[in-house]
Design an enzyme around this catalytic site. Structure first.
Site, PDB file in Angstrom:
ATOM      1  N   GLY A   6       0.835  -1.204   0.000  1.00  0.00           N
ATOM      2  CA  GLY A   6       0.000   0.000   0.000  1.00  0.00           C
ATOM      3  C   GLY A   6       0.866   1.250   0.000  1.00  0.00           C
ATOM      4  O   GLY A   6       2.104   1.168   0.089  1.00  0.00           O
ATOM      5  N   ASP A   7       0.229   2.404  -0.158  1.00  0.00           N
ATOM      6  CA  ASP A   7       0.932   3.694  -0.132  1.00  0.00           C
ATOM      7  C   ASP A   7       1.968   3.840  -1.244  1.00  0.00           C
ATOM      8  O   ASP A   7       2.982   4.503  -1.067  1.00  0.00           O
ATOM      9  CB  ASP A   7       1.619   3.926   1.236  1.00  0.00           C
ATOM     10  CG  ASP A   7       0.665   3.717   2.382  1.00  0.00           C
ATOM     11  OD1 ASP A   7      -0.493   4.143   2.255  1.00  0.00           O
ATOM     12  OD2 ASP A   7       1.070   3.117   3.398  1.00  0.00           O
ATOM     13  N   LYS A  10      -0.817   5.259  -5.657  1.00  0.00           N
ATOM     14  CA  LYS A  10      -1.814   4.849  -6.658  1.00  0.00           C
ATOM     15  C   LYS A  10      -2.772   5.977  -7.041  1.00  0.00           C
ATOM     16  O   LYS A  10      -3.223   6.050  -8.174  1.00  0.00           O
ATOM     17  CB  LYS A  10      -2.656   3.677  -6.126  1.00  0.00           C
ATOM     18  CG  LYS A  10      -1.872   2.403  -5.910  1.00  0.00           C
ATOM     19  CD  LYS A  10      -2.778   1.307  -5.413  1.00  0.00           C
ATOM     20  CE  LYS A  10      -3.271   1.504  -3.994  1.00  0.00           C
ATOM     21  NZ  LYS A  10      -2.213   1.490  -2.969  1.00  0.00           N
ATOM     22  N   GLY A  34      -5.997   5.799   1.688  1.00  0.00           N
ATOM     23  CA  GLY A  34      -5.908   7.259   1.642  1.00  0.00           C
ATOM     24  C   GLY A  34      -5.158   7.653   0.390  1.00  0.00           C
ATOM     25  O   GLY A  34      -4.095   7.125   0.121  1.00  0.00           O
ATOM     26  N   HIS A  35      -5.741   8.508  -0.410  1.00  0.00           N
ATOM     27  CA  HIS A  35      -5.099   8.912  -1.657  1.00  0.00           C
ATOM     28  C   HIS A  35      -4.872  10.412  -1.655  1.00  0.00           C
ATOM     29  O   HIS A  35      -5.797  11.171  -1.395  1.00  0.00           O
ATOM     30  CB  HIS A  35      -5.998   8.568  -2.850  1.00  0.00           C
ATOM     31  CG  HIS A  35      -6.194   7.094  -3.021  1.00  0.00           C
ATOM     32  ND1 HIS A  35      -7.273   6.558  -3.643  1.00  0.00           N
ATOM     33  CD2 HIS A  35      -5.431   6.061  -2.639  1.00  0.00           C
ATOM     34  CE1 HIS A  35      -7.164   5.243  -3.645  1.00  0.00           C
ATOM     35  NE2 HIS A  35      -6.056   4.918  -3.036  1.00  0.00           N
ATOM     36  N   GLN A 217      -4.914  -0.472  -0.933  1.00  0.00           N
ATOM     37  CA  GLN A 217      -3.873  -1.264  -0.265  1.00  0.00           C
ATOM     38  C   GLN A 217      -2.907  -1.870  -1.295  1.00  0.00           C
ATOM     39  O   GLN A 217      -2.714  -1.267  -2.339  1.00  0.00           O
ATOM     40  CB  GLN A 217      -4.485  -2.361   0.634  1.00  0.00           C
ATOM     41  CG  GLN A 217      -5.172  -1.821   1.884  1.00  0.00           C
ATOM     42  CD  GLN A 217      -6.581  -1.318   1.633  1.00  0.00           C
ATOM     43  OE1 GLN A 217      -7.372  -1.985   0.991  1.00  0.00           O
ATOM     44  NE2 GLN A 217      -6.900  -0.151   2.134  1.00  0.00           N
ATOM     45  N   THR A 296      -3.753   7.466   8.908  1.00  0.00           N
ATOM     46  CA  THR A 296      -3.502   7.414  10.355  1.00  0.00           C
ATOM     47  C   THR A 296      -2.399   8.364  10.816  1.00  0.00           C
ATOM     48  O   THR A 296      -2.229   8.557  12.019  1.00  0.00           O
ATOM     49  CB  THR A 296      -3.071   5.986  10.756  1.00  0.00           C
ATOM     50  OG1 THR A 296      -1.910   5.648   9.977  1.00  0.00           O
ATOM     51  CG2 THR A 296      -4.181   4.983  10.478  1.00  0.00           C
TER      52      THR A 296
END
Ligand code: IMP
Length: 420
Positions: A6-7, A10, A34-35, A217, A296
């Site tokens: 993830g992260d 994307k 989160g994008h 993710q 987060t």
């Protein structure tokens, strides 16, 4: 698709690809994702709404997405405030809702785990919501529109959870009457966006339009293929678009796997063979790359490009195009390393991702040193603009990961993408 943990960036790539698509669809995960997208100097952060909304496309949330209705409505309000139309937004009536007891349970379960056993979830209620879905006691968007059905579903599902919730049981937001009133009202607000997403996709495909499915993710957090239990609660590989949005598998013809030039993991647990650990290199990349979770705010762990893990992701997803992001962050790092194989404790060398978590914890990454590059490459717009050391890195990744690199990100904005 995210090809790491993830992260990977994307959101920005989806936003870029959305220009050539008529429809953008999310099919798994929820507001654990989160994008961040930056367009014309304005920063947009999305958790649920597909990143394609900025391109004015039809943006759908498929049945496989879990929706926290208040969060989604807040995001929609954010769009209105920014003057962005929500006209294209469509939501599957079969998408499950994240209820307040899911969030409370996620907290209760994480709090009850020892540091060693903690999964480090985003505490957004994702796991408990998918668990209820699988147990057939979940609340879909269409269910919440019928107050009596909603009440009976909530009563039935809440009862066995009370002992797990402990003290939290008395919280006002966990009382049945309150839940029914609030969630019925929220569902009514969302009902204006309700549409049969699978049929929308089929119709678009019949018209030969392009549908872009946006994974959340990453492959190594996949519920089945990641390092269980340090995974998310959905499948986050390309095949999940079929189950999570009704996409016909035969209509998928291109799979973009997004990988960051240095992988990161947001949680402190779970195997991560090429991690830097507590070192100046980790601090350097956290600072340069702004490696704090969008959802987060947690600091991410960083490591060398792990080609063993990336090959795994390429196979799982059927990746046809690799997208390498944040290459600009890796300037003035000499040598610039990639990991092509792992050494087992007995010295044996393996080139595949083992299925045993304890083994993955013990492997030593076998490092290949590349020369690296110096200076700022954020202004590069073509292959020829890139210094030799950057080209060497891109070539090594493409050749060893098993899929060609077709795009490279060299900065945060839409223009800072090199297509190869
Ligand atoms: P959950 O998805 O909140 O249940 O968290 C399970 C695991 O997936 C934790 O390790 C999270 O940090 C991780 N995770 C969930 N969503 C994301 C994401 O969008 N990016 C990176 N890690 C994520």
């Amino acid at each position: 698709m995210g090809a790491q943990w993830g992260d990977e960036g994307k959101g920005k790539i989806t936003d870029f690809l959305a220009a050539d698509a008529e429809m953008v669809v999310r099919f798994q995960g929820g507001n654990n994702a989160g994008h961040t997208i930056i367009v014309d100097g304005v920063t947009y952060k999305f958790h649920l709404i597909p990143s394609g909304i900025l391109s004015g496309k039809v943006c759908a949330l498929g049945n496989g997405v879990v929706i926290d209705p208040q969060i989604l409505l807040d995001e929609i309000q954010g769009l209105h405030q920014a003057g962005i139309s929500d006209q294209g937004l469509k939501i599957s009536p079969n998408a499950h809702l994240i209820m307040p007891y899911h969030v409370a349970l996620d907290h209760a379960q994480e709090d009850a785990r020892s540091a060693k056993d903690s999964i480090g979830t985003t505490r957004r209620g994702i796991g408990p919501c998918y668990a209820d879905k699988a147990s057939r006691v979940g609340v879909r968007l269409q269910d919440a529109l019928d107050k009596d059905l909603l009440r009976s579903r909530v009563e039935a599902t809440l009862q066995p959870k009370l002992h797990l919730l402990g003290e939290r049981t008395h919280a006002p937001e966990l009382q049945v009457d309150h839940i029914v009133e609030t969630y019925h009202a929220l569902a009514l607000k969302l009902s204006v966006y309700m549409e049969d997403v699978a049929r929308l996709i089929w119709d678009a495909c019949d018209r030969k339009e392009r549908v872009l499915c946006e994974g959340a993710q990453g492959a190594l957090l996949d519920l089945d293929h990641g390092m269980y239990p340090f995974v998310t609660s959905s499948n986050c590989i390309a095949a999940a678009a079929c189950a999570g949005a009704g996409v016909d598998p035969r209509s998928i013809n291109r799979v973009y796997g997004v990988a960051k030039a240095y992988p990161t993991r947001v949680d402190t647990v779970g195997p991560f063979p090429t991690k830097f650990g507590d070192s100046p290199m980790n601090t350097l990349l956290v600072e340069r790359g702004g490696e704090f979770g969008t959802t987060t705010g947690r600091q991410r762990r960083c490591g060398w490009m792990d080609l063993v893990a990336l090959r795994h992701a390429v196979r799982l997803n059927g990746i046809t195009d690799l997208v390498l992001t944040k290459l600009d962050v890796m300037y003035d790092i000499h040598p610039l390393c990639v990991v092509d194989t792992y050494a087992l404790p007995d010295g044996q060398i393996i080139d595949y991702y083992p299925y045993q978590a304890d083994l993955l914890d013990q492997v030593h990454p076998v490092i290949t040193e590349l020369s690296g590059f110096s200076g700022d490459i954020s202004g590069a717009r073509s292959w020829d603009d890139l210094p030799h050391g950057a080209q060497e890195f891109i070539q090594a990744v493409g050749e060893r990961a098993g899929a060609p690199v077709s795009m490279v990100g060299v900065g945060q904005s839409r223009e800072q993408i090199i297509t190869l």
